[in-house]
Structures are given as C-alpha cells and as structure tokens.
Design a protein around this motif. Sequence first.
Motif, PDB file in Angstrom:
ATOM      1  N   GLN A   1       1.607   5.162   0.263  1.00  0.00           N
ATOM      2  CA  GLN A   1       0.791   5.113  -0.949  1.00  0.00           C
ATOM      3  C   GLN A   1      -0.654   4.747  -0.631  1.00  0.00           C
ATOM      4  O   GLN A   1      -1.589   5.337  -1.172  1.00  0.00           O
ATOM      5  CB  GLN A   1       1.383   4.104  -1.941  1.00  0.00           C
ATOM      6  N   ARG A   2      -0.849   3.772   0.263  1.00  0.00           N
ATOM      7  CA  ARG A   2      -2.212   3.375   0.590  1.00  0.00           C
ATOM      8  C   ARG A   2      -2.896   4.449   1.447  1.00  0.00           C
ATOM      9  O   ARG A   2      -4.108   4.656   1.338  1.00  0.00           O
ATOM     10  CB  ARG A   2      -2.217   2.035   1.317  1.00  0.00           C
TER      11      ARG A   2
ATOM     12  N   LEU B   1      -4.143   6.960  -0.986  1.00  0.00           N
ATOM     13  CA  LEU B   1      -5.334   6.480  -1.681  1.00  0.00           C
ATOM     14  C   LEU B   1      -6.582   6.688  -0.827  1.00  0.00           C
ATOM     15  O   LEU B   1      -7.621   7.126  -1.330  1.00  0.00           O
ATOM     16  CB  LEU B   1      -5.174   4.993  -2.030  1.00  0.00           C
TER      17      LEU B   1
ATOM     18  N   ARG C   1      -7.396  10.360  -0.884  1.00  0.00           N
ATOM     19  CA  ARG C   1      -7.899  10.786  -2.201  1.00  0.00           C
ATOM     20  C   ARG C   1      -9.352  10.371  -2.368  1.00  0.00           C
ATOM     21  O   ARG C   1     -10.169  11.132  -2.893  1.00  0.00           O
ATOM     22  CB  ARG C   1      -7.054  10.182  -3.316  1.00  0.00           C
ATOM     23  N   ARG C   2      -9.679   9.163  -1.950  1.00  0.00           N
ATOM     24  CA  ARG C   2     -11.060   8.682  -2.025  1.00  0.00           C
ATOM     25  C   ARG C   2     -11.972   9.564  -1.168  1.00  0.00           C
ATOM     26  O   ARG C   2     -13.069   9.945  -1.584  1.00  0.00           O
ATOM     27  CB  ARG C   2     -11.134   7.231  -1.557  1.00  0.00           C
TER      28      ARG C   2
ATOM     29  N   GLN D   1      -8.206  -1.709  -4.939  1.00  0.00           N
ATOM     30  CA  GLN D   1      -7.423  -0.504  -4.672  1.00  0.00           C
ATOM     31  C   GLN D   1      -6.889   0.106  -5.967  1.00  0.00           C
ATOM     32  O   GLN D   1      -6.895   1.335  -6.140  1.00  0.00           O
ATOM     33  CB  GLN D   1      -6.279  -0.836  -3.716  1.00  0.00           C
ATOM     34  N   ARG D   2      -6.432  -0.741  -6.899  1.00  0.00           N
ATOM     35  CA  ARG D   2      -5.962  -0.235  -8.198  1.00  0.00           C
ATOM     36  C   ARG D   2      -7.115   0.391  -8.972  1.00  0.00           C
ATOM     37  O   ARG D   2      -6.949   1.424  -9.635  1.00  0.00           O
ATOM     38  CB  ARG D   2      -5.312  -1.367  -9.003  1.00  0.00           C
TER      39      ARG D   2
ATOM     40  N   SER E   1      -7.849   3.801  -7.536  1.00  0.00           N
ATOM     41  CA  SER E   1      -6.782   4.738  -7.894  1.00  0.00           C
ATOM     42  C   SER E   1      -6.912   5.201  -9.339  1.00  0.00           C
ATOM     43  O   SER E   1      -6.769   6.392  -9.645  1.00  0.00           O
ATOM     44  CB  SER E   1      -5.417   4.083  -7.664  1.00  0.00           C
TER      45      SER E   1
ATOM     46  N   ARG F   1       2.424   7.748 -11.481  1.00  0.00           N
ATOM     47  CA  ARG F   1       1.460   7.066 -12.361  1.00  0.00           C
ATOM     48  C   ARG F   1       2.174   6.364 -13.506  1.00  0.00           C
ATOM     49  O   ARG F   1       1.791   5.263 -13.906  1.00  0.00           O
ATOM     50  CB  ARG F   1       0.431   8.066 -12.887  1.00  0.00           C
TER      51      ARG F   1
END
Length: 214
Positions: free
Chosen positions: A55-56, A59, A62-63, A135-136, A139, A201
């Motif tokens: 998951q990280r 992220l 995605r960034r 991080q949240r 996201s 999500r």
Amino acid sequence: MGNAASSNKISAQDKAILDLKNQRDKLHQYQKRITVITARETDIAKQCLARGDKQRALLALRRKKYQETLLEKTDAQLAQLEILTSDVEFALVQKDVLFGLQQGTVVLKQIHKEMGGLEAVERLMGESAEAQAYQREVSEMLAGQMSNQDEDEVEDELDALEAEVTGVKTKLPDAPTQALPEGAQKATEETPRERARRRTRDQESSQPAEPMLA
C-alpha cells in the motif's frame, strides 16, 4: 490614434511573451528537480515492496505519477500559449492568452507545493503518527486528481517493480464470462482494478482514525 493602438497591441503581446518565457523557465526548473524526487519515490516503492508494504509502495508511485502528469499537462498548455502569442492575430486571442497565463501561474504554484522536496518524499516512509497523517492526506488528495488511466499505469509500474523485487509476477483475476443479473450491470462498467480501488477506499474510509500519539 492608429499608431497608438498599434503600440499598445505590441506592448501587450511583448508582455505576454515575456510572461510565457518566465513560466517555461520555471517549468524547466521543476522538470530538472523532479527527476531527483521521482527517482527517490521509485526507490521508496522498492523498499516498501521488499518488506511487504504494498500500500505504501503504491502511494509513492501514485504521488510520482501525479507530479509527472501535472508537469506534462502544464508543458502542453505553455506550448499552446507559445503558438498563440506568436500568432499575427494576437489581438483576437489576447483574452484567451492572458487567461491561460494566469492559469499557468496558478498551476506552477500548485506544482511547487505538491513537489515539495526530498524531505516530503521521505515522510512517505515515516512510521510516526505525523508521517502517517501526511500519508493519508496525500492519498486523499490523489484520489480526486488522478484519472483511471493514470491509476492503471501506476499499478502496472507497481506490478513491474514487485516482479523486479520479489521475482514473482502478479496476475489480475480473469473477467467473468457468464452474463450477470441486470442489477449488477453497473458494476461491470468498472474494470477489475477500478473495483479493487473503490473497495480499498471504502474500507479505508470505514476504518476509525488511529488516535494521535502524545
């Protein structure tokens, strides 16, 4: 009167060209900076995959994708404005050019904010409550900014990195071959990846927030 109007027209065009040049110079500076930042984001994704934190890793990628897409779109917009400012009919498109330059300034500020620096990238690896809150936040921001195509490209990159790190290739589940009930038709409009992202999500939004540590 005619000469004065012509002088004002040239002045406005020259100013627009100067503003455009300044924006392109700024964009090129960001393009040089982002190579360092995105390289680090890729490294972070690999490190996360190596320790099983998919998951990280997602992220971080995605960034990275969002930053690259933002720069590409801005570059295309500035290229279009460059054509307009050099057009002999500048007076006819002057309003559009000036509006485009204003929007370009806004987007460049957004790029500067979103790119941050290497310190912001390192927070993607952080385990503290502050880092997890960041991080949240990232996201949630990306959820409303990236297209499904961008998300698919990110997941393709994630799969490739995971195969590189673990030596195991991931495979998406096959699409159903049997006809579904009419009530399920809407769900079939989503790709398997889109459904997976939506479910993730939904699960994240339904989980209570972790208490902040003192």
